[in-house]
Design an enzyme around this catalytic site. Structure first.
Site, short mmCIF file in Angstrom:
data_model
loop_
_atom_site.label_atom_id
_atom_site.label_comp_id
_atom_site.label_asym_id
_atom_site.label_seq_id
_atom_site.Cartn_x
_atom_site.Cartn_y
_atom_site.Cartn_z
N ASP A 66 16.06 25.87 -27.83
CA ASP A 66 17.44 25.54 -27.12
C ASP A 66 16.98 25.86 -25.45
O ASP A 66 15.80 26.57 -25.38
CB ASP A 66 18.62 26.24 -27.34
CG ASP A 66 18.52 27.99 -27.16
OD1 ASP A 66 17.41 28.36 -27.27
OD2 ASP A 66 19.57 28.34 -27.09
N TYR A 68 16.09 27.46 -21.59
CA TYR A 68 16.25 28.44 -21.05
C TYR A 68 17.61 29.13 -20.68
O TYR A 68 18.50 27.98 -19.97
CB TYR A 68 15.34 28.54 -19.80
CG TYR A 68 13.66 28.32 -20.05
CD1 TYR A 68 13.05 29.21 -21.06
CD2 TYR A 68 13.16 27.27 -19.54
CE1 TYR A 68 11.81 29.16 -21.45
CE2 TYR A 68 11.61 27.25 -19.98
CZ TYR A 68 11.14 28.05 -20.66
OH TYR A 68 9.95 27.84 -21.06
N PHE A 79 10.27 23.75 -22.67
CA PHE A 79 9.24 24.93 -22.22
C PHE A 79 9.14 24.79 -20.77
O PHE A 79 8.47 25.86 -20.19
CB PHE A 79 8.06 24.78 -23.06
CG PHE A 79 8.11 25.07 -24.34
CD1 PHE A 79 8.19 26.31 -24.91
CD2 PHE A 79 8.14 24.23 -25.40
CE1 PHE A 79 8.10 26.68 -26.17
CE2 PHE A 79 8.11 24.14 -26.72
CZ PHE A 79 8.44 25.77 -27.32
N HIS A 188 5.03 29.84 -32.94
CA HIS A 188 5.29 29.79 -31.48
C HIS A 188 4.76 30.38 -30.45
O HIS A 188 4.06 31.46 -30.87
CB HIS A 188 6.73 30.28 -31.78
CG HIS A 188 7.74 29.89 -30.47
ND1 HIS A 188 7.66 30.34 -29.32
CD2 HIS A 188 8.82 28.73 -30.43
CE1 HIS A 188 8.54 29.88 -28.51
NE2 HIS A 188 8.97 28.82 -29.23
#
Length: 223
Positions: A66, A68, A79, A188
């Site tokens: 989701d 920031y 990202f 991740h």
């Protein structure tokens, strides 16, 4: 309903916009705002990934969770942050891996728009978030929509490389036809897990090799 999204996506996702869950997302967001909550990204940027990477241009998909949730960070690309915003930790680790893999200099900004313009769909599974409250818009309907996006790419495109980083992203693998697309998985890039195999995964060079094998131009990962 009329959604402000690139015409190519409006065409391939037309059925989704007519399903009951999609107007329900709009109602949910309106209720959030009515309650005084700040929502990220701003309205015009919610579909930024789709508007920057039209459907026919998609060559690579990088799936985030989701947006920031800090002020000024999210602008609709997974990202990514805008030029004058400090690089978040996961993004710093992505740049470290690009540098180790391909030798590109680590940029002094975190704006991934050039990747998106080259055909990298920077897709979050959840497209909005309440300020300072991660995962606050989980299960409001966005996951249904973005699952349909992934499935549509799988169904109607060929030779797309999907980069699935972390357990959450890897749970989407069942939506992808691996007989016609490539899937690369790794932990991740978060500081909590990057050392468990994201560093050294070489996904950026591997992606370009796969694209070239499928007759497509490689991505310029330098920023």
């Amino acid at each position: 309903m009329d959604v402000q999204i690139h015409a190519s996506w409006k065409e391939v996702l037309a059925q989704e916009f007519q399903k009951p869950y999609f107007p329900a997302i709009k109602s949910f967001l309106m209720a959030e705002r009515a309650a005084g909550h700040v929502i990220f990204p701003s309205g015009p940027n919610i579909f930024n990934a789709f508007n920057t990477t039209p459907f026919p241009k998609v060559k690579v998909v990088i799936l985030g969770q989701d947006p920031y949730h800090g002020p000024g960070q999210a602008h609709g690309l997974s990202f990514s942050v805008l030029d004058d915003v400090k690089q978040p930790p996961s993004l710093k680790n992505i740049f470290k891996e690009v540098h180790a893999d391909l030798g590109h200099s680590i940029p002094n900004h975190g704006n991934l728009t050039p990747w998106a313009e080259e055909g990298v769909l920077l897709l979050n599974a959840i497209l909005t978030v309440r300020a300072h409250s991660p995962a606050s818009h989980r299960n409001c309907g966005w996951e249904t929509f973005t699952d349909a996006v992934i499935h549509t790419i799988s169904l109607q495109s060929t030779g797309v490389v999907f980069l699935l980083w972390g357990k959450f992203a890897q749970e989407k693998v069942g939506l992808i036809d691996q007989s016609k697309h490539a899937v690369l998985t790794a932990p991740h890039p978060s500081p909590f897990s990057a050392h468990k195999g994201f560093f050294g995964c070489k996904h950026f060079s591997k992606t370009n090799t796969l694209l070239q094998q499928m007759g497509k131009a490689p991505i310029n990962w330098a920023l």
